[in-house]
Design an enzyme around this catalytic site. Structure first.
Site: not given
Length: 263
Positions: A125-126, A143
């Site tokens: 994520h991200d 992440g």
């Protein structure tokens, strides 16, 4: 799939709220969820799952068994709307996983253009991945990792959360990165991700002439070999940057980081 095969395999499941360009191909037993957009010329192989909100550009190829746009693997994620954006001309090989962003991390994961993500790569994520990168088998990004352009990551290598990897960097097989990797840097294969010179061969292949490479080598020696404190190294790099845009890029990378350099 051959040119004579139907564009959408009869066993594929396409949510009515997904938007696919007219020539997108979807293989057997693949799932395309609501909120997914896929651009022209893209091919989704068999047994893939693509969940939304996810926007995918043109001419991408998902070979098979890829899991794209899934919820972030983050305990803080509470179901908020987040997304994944993938550019054009990427090759996503078998069992690759790419997660959407988190509300606290900017809400978006991005993949640029013309990247190769080989089997079992994981992009968490991200993360933000640039253009023209090659991630070899089992590359793992935690992440919030940022990867520049023309980066090559060898098999079984990985980056800790919030790390940055600069343009034209090269990570050796099994390298574990816990700090920022400046542009042009080659990371060793000792498992600790220590810098081991510059990616000279890669730079030559991309048209860097001898003068540019020499300036980058000098900057690398200043930063990693001279043994001076980082503050003093930055002063020397600022002087060198007056005569080299590449050194300026390297210095700018150092000055805008929140994590320590991998040293």
């Amino acid at each position: 799939m051959s040119d004579s095969a139907p564009l959408i395999h009869p066993t594929a499941v396409i949510d009515p709220a997904a938007r696919l360009a007219d020539d997108v191909r979807v293989g057997a037993f693949s799932l395309i969820g609501a909120g997914v957009e896929i651009g022209a010329g893209s091919v989704v192989g068999p047994h893939c799952s693509i969940h939304g909100p996810t926007r995918i550009g043109r001419d991408n190829r998902f070979v098979g068994h890829a899991a794209i746009g899934g919820e972030p693997q983050d305990k803080k994620y509470a179901g908020e709307r987040t997304e994944l954006v993938i550019g054009d001309g990427n090759v996503i090989r078998e069992f690759v996983t790419i997660n959407r962003g988190t509300g606290g991390g900017g809400g978006i994961t991005t993949i640029g253009n013309d990247n190769w993500l080989l089997a079992y790569t994981h992009v968490a994520h991200d993360c933000h991945v640039g253009n023209h990168c090659v991630f070899s088998n089992n590359t793992t990004l935690a992440g919030h990792v940022s990867v520049g352009d023309w980066v090559i990551i060898s098999g079984f290598a990985g980056a800790h959360q919030f790390c940055r990897i600069g343009d034209h960097a090269f990570l050796g097989m099994g390298a574990l990165v816990t700090g920022d990797i400046p542009p042009f840097t080659m990371v060793g294969i000792d498992g600790h991700g220590r810098p081991r010179g510059i990616n000279a061969e890669g730079l030559k292949r991309r048209g860097f002439d001898a003068e540019r490479i020499s300036a980058i080598k000098r900057a690398y020696r200043t930063l990693y070999v001279a043994g001076v404190p980082l503050a003093e190294a930055k002063q020397q790099l600022a002087e060198q940057a007056q005569h080299s845009d590449d050194v300026r890029q390297l210095l700018d990378f150092i000055e805008h980081g929140d994590r320590p350099l991998q040293r």
